[in-house]
Design an enzyme around this catalytic site. Sequence first.
Site, PDB file in Angstrom:
ATOM      1  N   GLY A  54     -23.495  -1.572 -60.346  1.00  0.00           N
ATOM      2  CA  GLY A  54     -23.994  -0.256 -59.934  1.00  0.00           C
ATOM      3  C   GLY A  54     -22.892   0.789 -59.920  1.00  0.00           C
ATOM      4  CG  ASP A  55     -19.625   0.500 -57.211  1.00  0.00           C
ATOM      5  OD1 ASP A  55     -20.455   1.225 -56.635  1.00  0.00           O
ATOM      6  OD2 ASP A  55     -18.984  -0.386 -56.626  1.00  0.00           O
ATOM      7  CB  ALA A  56     -19.695  -0.356 -63.899  1.00  0.00           C
TER       8      ALA A  56
END
Length: 109
Positions: A54-56
């Site tokens: 999700g961060d990526a």
Amino acid sequence: NDEQAIAALAELHKSGAQNVLITLGARGMYFSNGTERWFCSAPEIELVSSACAGDASLAAFLSLWLAGGSVEDALKRASATGADVAGSAGLGQLNNIEKLLPEISVRRF
């Protein structure tokens, strides 16, 4: 589903968020700028680890969108990047993004 996403997006905008990106892993992602909404599919992968996917995805989205790219292109890049990370051990090699892009579709709703 779209109805639940619309409700969640509206609630986040009501709370003060100007732009909202909701990532749902294999179920795709939603983006809203408060006026328009988009849904982006996710490519099929073999899940290895969802850690940091999700961060990526968010980082990939912002890298294009903040540079003036279209929401559609930013969502596709975000979906492909998240899938690449989720299909890899650790943070991934980010070497499958271009291969995954043609599998992704974006629609406004």
